[in-house]
Design a protein around this motif. Structure first.
Motif, mmCIF file in Angstrom:
data_model
loop_
_atom_site.group_PDB
_atom_site.id
_atom_site.type_symbol
_atom_site.label_atom_id
_atom_site.label_comp_id
_atom_site.label_asym_id
_atom_site.label_seq_id
_atom_site.Cartn_x
_atom_site.Cartn_y
_atom_site.Cartn_z
ATOM 1 N N SER A 46 87.362 64.116 59.630
ATOM 2 C CA SER A 46 87.262 64.937 60.838
ATOM 3 C C SER A 46 88.569 65.003 61.624
ATOM 4 C CB SER A 46 86.153 64.389 61.743
ATOM 5 O OG SER A 46 86.517 63.109 62.231
ATOM 6 N N GLY A 47 89.633 64.400 61.125
ATOM 7 C CA GLY A 47 90.913 64.450 61.808
ATOM 8 C C GLY A 47 91.248 63.172 62.549
ATOM 9 N N THR A 48 90.303 62.305 62.731
ATOM 10 C CA THR A 48 90.571 61.014 63.371
ATOM 11 C C THR A 48 90.370 59.916 62.340
ATOM 12 O OG1 THR A 48 89.982 59.501 65.151
ATOM 13 C CG2 THR A 48 88.199 60.805 64.224
ATOM 14 N N ARG A 49 91.044 58.825 62.513
ATOM 15 C CA ARG A 49 90.899 57.689 61.598
ATOM 16 C C ARG A 49 89.933 56.640 62.157
ATOM 17 N NH1 ARG A 49 92.802 58.650 56.478
ATOM 18 N NH2 ARG A 49 94.840 59.624 56.580
ATOM 19 N N VAL A 50 89.355 56.886 63.325
ATOM 20 C CA VAL A 50 88.430 55.915 63.917
ATOM 21 C C VAL A 50 87.256 55.697 62.957
ATOM 22 C CG1 VAL A 50 86.841 55.454 65.829
ATOM 23 C CG2 VAL A 50 89.094 56.448 66.284
ATOM 24 N N GLY A 51 86.992 54.433 62.647
ATOM 25 C CA GLY A 51 85.933 54.072 61.713
ATOM 26 C C GLY A 51 86.396 53.937 60.280
ATOM 27 N N ALA A 52 87.594 54.425 59.980
ATOM 28 C CA ALA A 52 88.129 54.321 58.618
ATOM 29 C C ALA A 52 88.457 52.863 58.302
ATOM 30 C CB ALA A 52 89.375 55.190 58.464
ATOM 31 N N ILE A 53 88.356 52.515 57.028
ATOM 32 C CA ILE A 53 88.686 51.166 56.563
ATOM 33 C C ILE A 53 89.926 51.269 55.690
ATOM 34 C CG2 ILE A 53 87.927 49.166 55.213
ATOM 35 C CD1 ILE A 53 86.190 49.561 57.676
ATOM 36 N N ARG A 54 90.952 50.497 56.025
ATOM 37 C CA ARG A 54 92.126 50.440 55.165
ATOM 38 C C ARG A 54 92.128 49.104 54.434
ATOM 39 N NH1 ARG A 54 96.111 50.669 60.219
ATOM 40 N NH2 ARG A 54 95.767 48.574 61.023
ATOM 41 N N ARG A 55 92.672 49.122 53.233
ATOM 42 C CA ARG A 55 92.729 47.931 52.378
ATOM 43 C C ARG A 55 94.182 47.689 52.026
ATOM 44 N NH1 ARG A 55 92.512 46.561 46.844
ATOM 45 N NH2 ARG A 55 91.090 44.835 46.398
ATOM 46 N N ILE A 56 94.663 46.490 52.338
ATOM 47 C CA ILE A 56 96.057 46.140 52.111
ATOM 48 C C ILE A 56 96.119 44.859 51.297
ATOM 49 C CG2 ILE A 56 98.284 45.677 53.202
ATOM 50 C CD1 ILE A 56 95.662 46.766 55.504
ATOM 51 N N VAL A 57 96.902 44.876 50.232
ATOM 52 C CA VAL A 57 97.162 43.660 49.465
ATOM 53 C C VAL A 57 98.566 43.223 49.861
ATOM 54 C CG1 VAL A 57 97.356 42.611 47.189
ATOM 55 C CG2 VAL A 57 95.682 44.428 47.582
ATOM 56 N N VAL A 58 98.632 42.105 50.598
ATOM 57 C CA VAL A 58 99.911 41.625 51.120
ATOM 58 C C VAL A 58 99.970 40.110 50.998
ATOM 59 C CG1 VAL A 58 99.084 41.598 53.514
ATOM 60 C CG2 VAL A 58 101.519 41.731 53.085
ATOM 61 N N SER A 59 101.074 39.627 50.452
ATOM 62 C CA SER A 59 101.309 38.187 50.304
ATOM 63 C C SER A 59 100.117 37.466 49.668
ATOM 64 C CB SER A 59 101.652 37.557 51.655
ATOM 65 O OG SER A 59 102.795 38.174 52.198
ATOM 66 N N GLY A 60 99.511 38.094 48.662
ATOM 67 C CA GLY A 60 98.412 37.469 47.945
ATOM 68 C C GLY A 60 97.050 37.602 48.607
ATOM 69 N N LEU A 61 96.982 38.183 49.803
ATOM 70 C CA LEU A 61 95.710 38.366 50.503
ATOM 71 C C LEU A 61 95.254 39.814 50.392
ATOM 72 C CD1 LEU A 61 96.478 36.508 53.854
ATOM 73 C CD2 LEU A 61 95.073 35.662 51.968
ATOM 74 N N ILE A 62 93.958 40.004 50.299
ATOM 75 C CA ILE A 62 93.395 41.351 50.358
ATOM 76 C C ILE A 62 92.764 41.490 51.742
ATOM 77 C CG2 ILE A 62 91.702 42.967 49.422
ATOM 78 C CD1 ILE A 62 91.994 41.453 46.735
ATOM 79 N N ARG A 64 91.115 43.794 54.769
ATOM 80 C CA ARG A 64 90.386 45.022 55.079
ATOM 81 C C ARG A 64 90.320 45.134 56.596
ATOM 82 N NH1 ARG A 64 85.232 44.892 53.763
ATOM 83 N NH2 ARG A 64 85.028 47.140 53.554
ATOM 84 N N GLU A 65 90.717 46.297 57.103
ATOM 85 C CA GLU A 65 90.777 46.504 58.544
ATOM 86 C C GLU A 65 90.106 47.822 58.913
ATOM 87 O OE1 GLU A 65 95.078 44.233 59.040
ATOM 88 O OE2 GLU A 65 95.026 46.430 59.024
ATOM 89 N N GLU A 66 89.318 47.790 59.976
ATOM 90 C CA GLU A 66 88.660 48.989 60.477
ATOM 91 C C GLU A 66 89.442 49.526 61.670
ATOM 92 O OE1 GLU A 66 84.435 50.526 62.391
ATOM 93 O OE2 GLU A 66 84.796 48.380 62.168
ATOM 94 N N ILE A 67 89.698 50.825 61.662
ATOM 95 C CA ILE A 67 90.428 51.466 62.753
ATOM 96 C C ILE A 67 89.472 51.677 63.929
ATOM 97 C CG2 ILE A 67 91.837 53.443 63.457
ATOM 98 C CD1 ILE A 67 92.946 51.597 61.112
ATOM 99 N N LEU A 68 89.883 51.198 65.097
ATOM 100 C CA LEU A 68 89.078 51.311 66.315
ATOM 101 C C LEU A 68 89.589 52.403 67.251
ATOM 102 C CD1 LEU A 68 88.736 47.488 67.059
ATOM 103 C CD2 LEU A 68 87.098 48.973 65.870
ATOM 104 N N VAL A 69 90.910 52.561 67.314
ATOM 105 C CA VAL A 69 91.537 53.571 68.184
ATOM 106 C C VAL A 69 92.630 54.265 67.381
ATOM 107 C CG1 VAL A 69 92.872 53.979 70.287
ATOM 108 C CG2 VAL A 69 91.095 52.221 70.277
ATOM 109 N N ASP A 70 92.612 55.589 67.410
ATOM 110 C CA ASP A 70 93.625 56.413 66.737
ATOM 111 C C ASP A 70 94.091 57.452 67.747
ATOM 112 O OD1 ASP A 70 95.212 57.782 64.896
ATOM 113 O OD2 ASP A 70 93.524 58.805 63.950
ATOM 114 N N ASP A 71 94.948 57.020 68.665
ATOM 115 C CA ASP A 71 95.396 57.859 69.772
ATOM 116 C C ASP A 71 96.899 58.098 69.622
ATOM 117 O OD1 ASP A 71 95.537 59.280 72.113
ATOM 118 O OD2 ASP A 71 95.396 57.515 73.414
#
Length: 145
Positions: A46-62, A64-71
């Motif tokens: 819908s044009g906003t990332r609010v509620g989207a989940i991003r997945r990052i593999v960094v320094s051996g950790l996976i 998962r983060e949910e976007i709360l504000v996309d302003d």
């Protein structure tokens, strides 16, 4: 017990560019130290990332983060869904315009899921957040030049 971290990092790029680098998750491995892969797991169209989940593999950790504000371009907020044993997590990234570029203000609050491990989680985040802010600033500055 609630823990918190706050840091500031100056950047020679304008706020809109800093924000665009931050929200372009697929390109995080280009600028974020230790990031092996990153992408959207669940995204709203819908044009906003609010509620989207991003997945990052960094320094051996996976992570998962949910976007709360996309302003765009001044405020981005997220919470860690999984990856490290924290609960009640919230991080806010404010990007303020200042002479010569912008000021990145990154603040996080959380509780540990493991009794007595809060100080260890605080140290982990205290070590990683300044690096992430510095990497973000450098990535934006490289893209601006």
């Amino acid at each position: 017990m609630r823990h918190s971290i706050r840091l500031e990092r100056a950047c020679a790029a304008p706020p809109a560019l800093v924000y665009d680098i931050l929200i372009d998750v697929e390109r995080w491995p280009e600028w974020l130290s230790g990031a092996r892969s990153a992408g959207w797991e669940k995204s709203d169209t819908s044009g906003t990332r609010v509620g989207a989940i991003r997945r990052i593999v960094v320094s051996g950790l996976i992570m998962r983060e949910e976007i709360l504000v996309d302003d765009r371009p001044h405020h981005h907020a997220y919470r860690i869904v999984s990856g490290i044993p924290v609960t009640d997590h919230r991080a806010d990234v404010h990007i303020r315009e200042q002479a010569g570029g912008s000021l990145i203000v990154w603040r996080a609050r959380f509780r540990s899921r493991i009794p007595l491990a809060g100080p260890l989680m605080w140290l982990l985040l205290r070590a990683s957040m300044p690096r992430m802010a510095a990497d973000l600033a450098r990535g934006a500055e490289r893209r601006a030049s």
